[in-house]
Design a protein around this motif. Structure first.
Motif, short mmCIF file in Angstrom:
data_model
loop_
_atom_site.label_atom_id
_atom_site.label_comp_id
_atom_site.label_asym_id
_atom_site.label_seq_id
_atom_site.Cartn_x
_atom_site.Cartn_y
_atom_site.Cartn_z
N LYS A 173 34.05 28.21 -44.18
CA LYS A 173 32.90 29.10 -44.23
C LYS A 173 32.69 29.77 -42.87
N MET A 177 32.74 33.72 -42.16
CA MET A 177 31.53 34.43 -41.69
C MET A 177 31.89 35.55 -40.72
N TYR A 180 31.01 39.40 -41.30
CA TYR A 180 29.89 40.20 -40.79
C TYR A 180 30.33 41.03 -39.60
N HIS A 218 20.01 40.35 -46.70
CA HIS A 218 20.41 39.15 -45.94
C HIS A 218 19.23 38.55 -45.20
N LEU A 219 18.41 39.40 -44.60
CA LEU A 219 17.28 38.84 -43.84
C LEU A 219 16.24 38.25 -44.77
N PHE A 222 17.68 35.01 -45.78
CA PHE A 222 17.62 34.10 -44.63
C PHE A 222 16.20 33.57 -44.44
N GLU A 225 15.53 30.78 -46.80
CA GLU A 225 16.23 29.56 -46.38
C GLU A 225 15.53 28.95 -45.17
N ASP A 229 14.10 25.16 -44.55
CA ASP A 229 14.54 24.31 -43.44
C ASP A 229 13.36 23.82 -42.61
N GLN B 87 25.17 27.10 -39.65
CA GLN B 87 25.73 28.34 -40.21
C GLN B 87 24.64 29.25 -40.76
N ARG B 88 23.60 28.64 -41.33
CA ARG B 88 22.51 29.48 -41.83
C ARG B 88 21.84 30.22 -40.67
N ARG B 89 21.67 29.51 -39.56
CA ARG B 89 21.05 30.17 -38.40
C ARG B 89 21.96 31.26 -37.83
N VAL B 90 23.26 30.96 -37.80
CA VAL B 90 24.23 31.97 -37.31
C VAL B 90 24.18 33.21 -38.21
N HIS B 91 24.09 32.95 -39.52
CA HIS B 91 24.02 34.04 -40.48
C HIS B 91 22.81 34.93 -40.21
N GLY B 92 21.65 34.28 -40.01
CA GLY B 92 20.44 35.05 -39.73
C GLY B 92 20.57 35.84 -38.43
#
Lengths: 605, 235
Positions: A173, A177, A180, A218-219, A222, A225, A229, B87-92
């Motif tokens: 993954k 990534m 992007y 995406h934002l 995010f 998510e 978290d 990875q979620r933080r990197v994505h953001g």
């Protein structure tokens, strides 16, 4: 999930998915082809391929990047995720076609390895923007595309499940990534490349809309998510953290909690609560958003299955996820903060009347490997596909309709004619035909094959009558002959004086684009501007006659051939091809062909 | 980026790929099954499908293969699920960066686009002369060109208007006093070439003042031949 790998684990849903990709591309090809045929009739086959493949790849890239957040925001988009890798591989193949054709068309056949040329043909511009931000427009855009292509290659090459299993989903993954970054590189590649020449505001507007849409999706995903978290700062008691209450659970349907550093999937199955890692061993999919199908927890992304009791995939499959111990205190569900080793059995915690077991999560759960998807999802997928088909068709139409007009000119590629005439070596290699004592000849510029000039071919034959095989290039009355078979050249008589009629029109200053005449007169479309710059540099450095592109009163391009005052090589850096120069010199008409004897020049902007 | 550096880069990339291919062929055929039991019975299509990836990732796979030989067992799959939140933080962060940086770069690229500032050349297409059209003629059928003789008393010009493209790739235009049954007369003067659709102006020599003369059109590509003649008659 495989016992023995195959190239593609075909099933009905994958066939449908790939049929949809093929249909959309075919529709795009038909729409784009028909529009080009109607509005851009001079488009050559290779230019068509370069443009179509790039447009298709960019549209696909946007679709691919939109699927992830769409599925996070609305589960009805999950069918799009199931075979996304085929979209990715298709997009890579289109990018590869685009790159290969562009490198061959613009960089092959010259005096430098095309792979070296593509990165160095105007290398002076790599740092020129340091002197002025405006110079960013001249930055070599090819480098961005090449790096993006490399990323797409690695992604496509490692898209098989073998790689997921052997690199591990997290590493895999993390590697993927980089898409992007590749997207950003592609956008910059387009803005610094094609959009430097395309004047329609449609193209930047559509790309900006695409970027805005992707950023929004995406934002937003995010942010959702991130909210989840943040909830993980729950109180911990004896190694167990609060996760949810019984009222949050729906039988046979997962629930994602963030009680610990890791997300955990809670399941209520057969009246008992189970907790497993939320992280699917396949692609890291959210198991807690899955359902119990055929007695197994099923990942919503690609349908990987695990038994809730021990986190193991049913035999003969070997995937495993860690499990967590569960405690029930009143209505509150607590899960162990430390995961148990994968394969650890758990009997679960009975819920005993705290939840109405008759409630279900509904029937709309898509599992790609099942032969039929839920009917409501199937209909939505079809509607979505039709909408995508319509939008992409419109985009293909607009792209073909509003792209810059194709340059005039013609190249009789593959048509071999025999030419006869008298050679003029200076100021530029030309052929006067027909050459008789009474009549001044028409001037045909001479050029070599590929990206080379003809000086070496005709050296020493000035004033002599020659016969050779070649192909004709012509544009608005100016002719050029490609001497593509130098061995066919025969000198048929002795030298005589140059009988070219030269009319001097005096000294003037012109502002124009430095072009190579071979491409400008008909070999290449486009033959001017930034996208053609690498090719022009190769042609000019290979000896093709240089020219300054200006306009006549009707706005048509006129090429003023450039020559030095004393017939010596011109003192102009060929890396400046496609840049705008101000040139002062003596303008002459050589039997109607305009030649500018360069006195001085300077780079504009 | 100099040519030497780029050449070196491609040489290294080529060497990396050749070594990768040398490793990948035995790996996909024999060794992949040591790392992953599902690869043991993999089809030929599967082996071809993982070949490019093996070439790209060969150092990683070579290390794992070597380890499997040393340990004599299949190496367990790596497990890094704890990185998901990172990875979620990197994505953001990646999309916040894109949202900020890309519009700036793209706007700058558009603003910095070179302006259209090419010169307009008038010397090559002289402006119409004041006293015009003492003579005019239309070509015989087959060649879509009309000719007009212009004069201002000191200069004469032939204006040719081609209404559409001419089939012949190069057509040269000659002026002469009289026609010549075969080819171009000895005293003919080459005016230039004509394509179309376009308006072309050709200077006529002074000797034209005495008589209108004849235009001869010659196809120059291949076998040179007269494709049309046109006598310029008084209107």
């Amino acid at each position: 999930m495989a016992v023995a790998y195959r190239a593609v684990g075909w099933n009905r849903q994958k066939r449908l998915y790939d049929s949809a990709i093929g249909t959309a591309l075919l529709a795009g090809l038909v729409v784009y082809g028909a529009t080009v045929y109607l509005y851009q009739p001079g488009t050559t086959a290779e230019t068509f391929v370069i443009r179509f493949s790039s447009i298709a790849a960019i549209i696909l890239l946007h679709v691919i990047l939109a699927i992830g957040p769409l599925t996070r925001l609305d589960r009805r988009f999950l069918p799009l995720l199931y075979n996304r890798r085929h979209l990715g591989v298709t997009m890579f193949l289109l990018s590869l076609i685009h790159s290969a054709f562009a490198i061959i068309q613009f960089h092959a056949g010259g005096n430098l390895n095309p792979l070296v040329s593509v990165l160095t043909s105007y290398r002076r511009e790599y740092l020129s923007f340091l002197s002025s931000p405006n110079q960013i427009a001249h930055f070599p855009f090819e480098a961005f595309g090449l790096v993006a292509l490399f990323i797409f290659f690695v992604m496509a090459a490692t898209s098989h499940d073998f790689w997921l299993r052997n690199l591990g989903p997290s590493f895999w993954k993390a590697m993927h990534m980089f898409v992007y970054m590749a997207y950003a590189l592609v956008v910059v590649h387009v803005f610094l490349g094609a959009l430097q020449s395309e004047r329609s505001s449609l193209f930047p507007a559509v790309l900006a809309a695409g970027l805005a849409g992707l950023v929004f999706l995406h934002l937003t995903a995010f942010a959702n998510e991130f909210k989840l978290d943040r909830k993980r700062r729950a109180h911990v008691r004896d190694g167990f953290a609060f996760g949810a209450t019984c009222a949050d659970l729906i039988p046979e349907t997962g629930k994602v909690i963030a009680a610990t550093g890791e997300r955990i999937a809670l399941f209520l199955h057969d009246g008992r609560i189970f907790a497993l890692s939320n992280f699917c061993r396949h692609q890291g999919g959210p198991l807690g958003e899955g359902r119990i199908v055929a007695g197994c927890l099923t990942c919503p992304w690609h349908g990987y299955q695990y038994r809730v009791q021990d986190g193991c995939s049913p035999p003969p499959f070997t995937e495993m996820v860690p499990t967590h111990a569960v405690r029930l205190i009143g209505e509150d569900i607590y899960v162990s903060t430390k995961a148990l080793p994968p394969g650890t059995k758990s009997t679960g915690v009975p819920i005993e009347g705290r939840v109405n077991l008759d409630i279900t999560g509904g029937s709309e759960f898509y599992v790609g490997w099942q032969s039929k998807s839920p009917s409501s999802l199937g209909w939505r997928s079809r509607k979505f596909f039709v909408a995508v088909l319509a939008v992409t068709s419109v985009l293909f139409f607009l792209a073909a309709r509003f792209q810059s007009p194709i340059d005039a000119g013609a190249f009789e590629f593959g048509v071999e004619r025999t030419f006869e005439g008298t050679v003029v070596e200076s100021p530029l290699p030309m052929l006067q035909v027909p050459g008789t004592e009474a009549v001044s000849g028409i001037n045909c510029l001479l050029v070599g094959s590929g990206k080379f000039g003809a000086s070496d071919v005709v050296r020493g034959t000035g004033g002599r009558h020659i016969r050779f095989a070649g192909s004709l290039i012509h544009r608005n009355g100016v002719a050029m002959i490609e001497v593509n078979k130098p061995e066919s050249l025969e000198v048929t008589n002795t030298a005589r004086e140059n009988s070219l009629r030269v009319v001097s029109l005096g000294r003037s200053t012109f502002v124009g684009e430095l072009v190579d005449t071979k491409c400008f007169l008909g070999v290449m479309r486009p033959a001017t501007g930034k996208v053609h710059r690498g090719c022009a540099v190769r042609c000019l450095s290979g000896g093709a006659p240089p020219a300054l592109l200006v306009r006549d009163e009707q706005g048509n391009g006129v090429a003023l051939l450039l020559a030095s005052l004393n017939d010596q090589p011109l003192d102009i850096e060929w890396e400046l091809a496609a840049r705008v120069l101000e040139v002062e010199g003596d303008l002459e008409l050589h039997a109607g062909t305009p030649v500018l004897r360069v006195q001085s020049w300077r780079l504009m902007q | 980026m100099t040519e030497a550096v780029v050449s070196l880069f491609w040489t290294v990339a080529f060497a990396y790929s050749i070594v990768g291919l040398s490793f990948a062929i035995p790996f996909v055929l024999f060794w992949s099954g040591r790392l992953d039991p599902a690869a043991k019975a993999g089809t030929l299509g599967f082996r071809l499908a993982i070949l490019p990836g093996t070439i790209a990732m060969w150092p990683w796979m070579a290390l794992r293969t070597l380890r499997s030989f040393r340990q004599g067992t299949e190496h367990p799959n790596p497990e890094h699920h704890e990185t998901a939140s990172i990875q979620r933080r990197v994505h953001g962060a990646a999309f916040v960066s894109l949202a900020v940086a890309l519009p700036m770069v793209c706007t700058l690229a558009l603003l910095a686009r070179p302006r259209d500032q090419l010169s307009t050349v008038s010397q090559l297409r002289p402006t119409p002369l004041p006293n015009v059209i003492p003579l005019e003629a239309r070509m015989p059928s087959g060649l879509p060109v009309s000719a007009t003789l212009r004069t201002n008393g000191t200069n004469d010009q032939i204006q040719l208007d081609a209404s559409r493209s001419i089939d012949e790739p190069i057509v040269a235009v000659f002026w002469s006093r009289k026609t010549e049954p075969r080819g171009v007369p000895k005293d003919a003067i080459f005016l230039g070439s004509v394509w179309g659709p376009a308006r072309l102006l050709f200077d006529l020599p002074l000797e034209n003042h005495e008589e209108p003369g004849v235009l001869t059109f010659i196809a120059l590509a291949g076998e040179q031949r007269v494709i049309a003649t046109l006598r310029l008659n008084a209107k």
